[in-house]
Motif scaffolding. Structure first.
Motif, mmCIF file in Angstrom:
data_model
loop_
_atom_site.group_PDB
_atom_site.id
_atom_site.type_symbol
_atom_site.label_atom_id
_atom_site.label_comp_id
_atom_site.label_asym_id
_atom_site.label_seq_id
_atom_site.Cartn_x
_atom_site.Cartn_y
_atom_site.Cartn_z
ATOM 1 N N UNK A 1 0.821 -1.216 0.000
ATOM 2 C CA UNK A 1 0.000 0.000 0.000
ATOM 3 C C UNK A 1 0.855 1.266 0.000
ATOM 4 N N UNK A 2 2.067 1.165 0.526
ATOM 5 C CA UNK A 2 2.943 2.330 0.608
ATOM 6 C C UNK A 2 3.742 2.548 -0.676
ATOM 7 N N UNK A 3 4.117 1.465 -1.343
ATOM 8 C CA UNK A 3 4.936 1.623 -2.553
ATOM 9 C C UNK A 3 4.088 1.811 -3.806
ATOM 10 N N UNK A 4 2.764 1.708 -3.654
ATOM 11 C CA UNK A 4 1.866 1.943 -4.790
ATOM 12 C C UNK A 4 1.074 3.229 -4.634
ATOM 13 N N UNK A 5 1.401 4.019 -3.617
ATOM 14 C CA UNK A 5 0.678 5.273 -3.400
ATOM 15 C C UNK A 5 1.635 6.354 -2.921
ATOM 16 N N UNK A 6 1.485 7.550 -3.499
ATOM 17 C CA UNK A 6 2.226 8.716 -3.041
ATOM 18 C C UNK A 6 1.238 9.587 -2.280
ATOM 19 N N UNK A 7 1.423 9.663 -0.965
ATOM 20 C CA UNK A 7 0.469 10.366 -0.111
ATOM 21 C C UNK A 7 0.853 11.834 0.051
ATOM 22 N N UNK A 8 -0.118 12.704 -0.179
ATOM 23 C CA UNK A 8 0.105 14.141 -0.085
ATOM 24 C C UNK A 8 -0.977 14.752 0.805
ATOM 25 N N UNK A 9 -0.550 15.567 1.752
ATOM 26 C CA UNK A 9 -1.493 16.207 2.662
ATOM 27 C C UNK A 9 -1.952 17.544 2.075
ATOM 28 N N UNK A 10 -3.235 17.623 1.766
ATOM 29 C CA UNK A 10 -3.805 18.839 1.184
ATOM 30 C C UNK A 10 -4.879 19.385 2.121
ATOM 31 N N UNK A 11 -4.562 20.500 2.774
ATOM 32 C CA UNK A 11 -5.486 21.126 3.726
ATOM 33 C C UNK A 11 -5.994 20.136 4.769
ATOM 34 N N UNK A 12 -5.059 19.320 5.275
ATOM 35 C CA UNK A 12 -5.422 18.390 6.329
ATOM 36 C C UNK A 12 -6.034 17.087 5.841
ATOM 37 N N UNK A 13 -6.180 16.956 4.531
ATOM 38 C CA UNK A 13 -6.753 15.730 3.961
ATOM 39 C C UNK A 13 -5.651 14.987 3.197
ATOM 40 N N UNK A 14 -5.456 13.704 3.499
ATOM 41 C CA UNK A 14 -4.437 12.902 2.826
ATOM 42 C C UNK A 14 -4.983 12.363 1.502
ATOM 43 N N UNK A 15 -4.317 12.736 0.416
ATOM 44 C CA UNK A 15 -4.721 12.304 -0.918
ATOM 45 C C UNK A 15 -3.619 11.402 -1.482
ATOM 46 N N UNK A 16 -3.998 10.254 -2.019
ATOM 47 C CA UNK A 16 -3.035 9.294 -2.560
ATOM 48 C C UNK A 16 -3.015 9.343 -4.080
ATOM 49 N N UNK A 17 -1.821 9.308 -4.637
ATOM 50 C CA UNK A 17 -1.639 9.306 -6.079
ATOM 51 C C UNK A 17 -0.836 8.067 -6.471
ATOM 52 N N UNK A 18 -1.343 7.309 -7.443
ATOM 53 C CA UNK A 18 -0.643 6.111 -7.899
ATOM 54 C C UNK A 18 0.437 6.439 -8.930
ATOM 55 N N UNK A 19 0.128 7.360 -9.852
ATOM 56 C CA UNK A 19 1.017 7.626 -10.982
ATOM 57 C C UNK A 19 2.397 8.117 -10.577
ATOM 58 N N UNK A 20 2.507 8.741 -9.411
ATOM 59 C CA UNK A 20 3.810 9.250 -8.979
ATOM 60 C C UNK A 20 4.361 8.446 -7.799
ATOM 61 N N UNK A 21 3.818 7.254 -7.602
ATOM 62 C CA UNK A 21 4.305 6.377 -6.537
ATOM 63 C C UNK A 21 5.539 5.615 -7.009
ATOM 64 N N UNK A 22 6.144 4.868 -6.117
ATOM 65 C CA UNK A 22 7.336 4.077 -6.421
ATOM 66 C C UNK A 22 7.057 3.081 -7.540
ATOM 67 N N UNK A 23 5.911 2.416 -7.482
ATOM 68 C CA UNK A 23 5.530 1.459 -8.527
ATOM 69 C C UNK A 23 4.974 2.182 -9.741
ATOM 70 N N UNK A 24 4.055 3.113 -9.512
ATOM 71 C CA UNK A 24 3.378 3.798 -10.609
ATOM 72 C C UNK A 24 4.306 4.593 -11.502
ATOM 73 N N UNK A 25 5.328 5.185 -10.929
ATOM 74 C CA UNK A 25 6.272 5.985 -11.714
ATOM 75 C C UNK A 25 7.368 5.134 -12.344
ATOM 76 N N UNK A 26 7.341 3.827 -12.082
ATOM 77 C CA UNK A 26 8.332 2.928 -12.667
ATOM 78 C C UNK A 26 9.686 2.959 -11.998
ATOM 79 N N UNK A 27 9.746 3.500 -10.773
ATOM 80 C CA UNK A 27 11.031 3.572 -10.078
ATOM 81 C C UNK A 27 11.530 2.196 -9.654
ATOM 82 N N UNK A 28 10.622 1.230 -9.564
ATOM 83 C CA UNK A 28 11.051 -0.128 -9.236
ATOM 84 C C UNK A 28 11.936 -0.682 -10.359
ATOM 85 N N UNK A 29 11.724 -0.193 -11.583
ATOM 86 C CA UNK A 29 12.575 -0.621 -12.702
ATOM 87 C C UNK A 29 13.998 -0.101 -12.519
#
Length: 285
Positions: free
Chosen positions: A162-190
């Motif tokens: 769940x942590x390597x497939x999501x990039x968590x960003x705090x926006x006005x006190x709300x945590x928003x997760x992004x897959x495309x810029x995560x460790x897996x989503x951005x292809x950094x595992x490659x």
């Protein structure tokens, strides 16, 4: 029929190197995982130490496997190791929903099973008939998995899926997760895949020959491990705290500099032994 050509005649036995590398890797990995579980991401650098430990083990395994006359298979062994390892790592990462401390040992076990199957196929289906093939491929799969976990921890501070497939960003006190810029989503595992695979296959490939020495080859494996850690430490600035990222980068740079300097000294030591070699005689007409 296979012909065995010894890679190293002296030094520490393979089983002892394997035990030392595995213990160093697992202990370091669990320290990093425990730190992440407790919220201390500045222990993420232990993931790099885990990767170095795994590479020391893998380097010895590649020497053992490729002593059977398959020196040209060294690069492919590195790719096979991490190809198997990434599958095991991703399966194990899913177990974090049960308990994050299951991930390292589960990844090791899954990788060994995958490697045993691939080793059996290589020997029995492809008919390579190399005595140590099945065990060596199993070991290399485990090395790939553990090293990948270590590099992943350096970059993200976590091994949970769940942590390597999501990039968590705090926006006005709300945590928003992004897959495309995560460790897996951005292809950094490659990136970690290639860094680990090259670091695994390069040392023996570079030192192979009649003058190959165990301590010099192992030192090159350590140097390659820290070199890979430097890249992952730079990537970590996007995922972990600034303090944690700087700690990982500084330790990686120090580890690389010390190991490179030591490897250079060992290379000069071994090169000096060949200074009295006779030149090639002129070819007769």
């Amino acid at each position: 029929m296979s012909v065995k050509v010894e890679a190293s005649h002296d030094g520490i036995p393979h089983n002892k190197v394997m035990a030392m590398g595995l213990i160093l890797a697992l202990v370091s990995l669990y320290i990093a995982v425990a730190g992440a579980y407790a919220g201390y991401d500045y222990l993420a650098f232990f993931g790099g130490i885990a990767a170095v430990g795994a590479l020391i083990w893998g380097n010895s395994t590649i020497k053992k496997l490729c002593s059977y006359g398959i020196g040209t298979g060294v690069p492919s062994a590195g790719m096979l190791a991490f190809g198997s390892g990434v599958l095991a790592m991703l399966f194990a990462a899913k177990l974090a929903v049960i308990n994050v401390f299951l991930v390292p040992i589960a990844g090791l076990i899954i990788a060994l099973i995958v490697g045993l199957v691939l080793g059996w196929i290589s020997n029995s289906v492809l008919n390579m008939k190399i005595p140590v093939m099945t065990r060596s491929i199993a070991e290399l799969a485990a090395v790939g998995c553990v090293a990948l976990m270590g590099l992943t921890v350096v970059a993200t501070g976590h091994v949970a899926f769940s942590e390597i497939t999501a990039f968590n960003l705090d926006i006005f006190g709300i945590t928003v997760s992004f897959y495309d810029v995560s460790y897996i989503g951005a292809g950094l595992i490659a990136v970690s895949f290639m860094l680990g695979a090259i670091a695994l296959q390069h040392p023996f490939n570079a030192c192979l020959g009649p003058g190959e020495k165990q301590d010099r080859t192992n030192m090159l494996a350590i140097e390659c491990g820290f070199l890979s850690m430097i890249v992952m430490a730079v990537i970590s600035f996007a995922f972990v705290s600034l303090v944690a990222a700087w700690i990982s980068l500084v330790i990686a740079l120090i580890g690389w500099f010390v190991s490179y300097k030591k490897y250079f000294a060992l290379s000069k030591r071994d090169a000096a032994a060949w200074l009295d070699a006779k030149p090639f005689s002129d070819a007769e007409e």
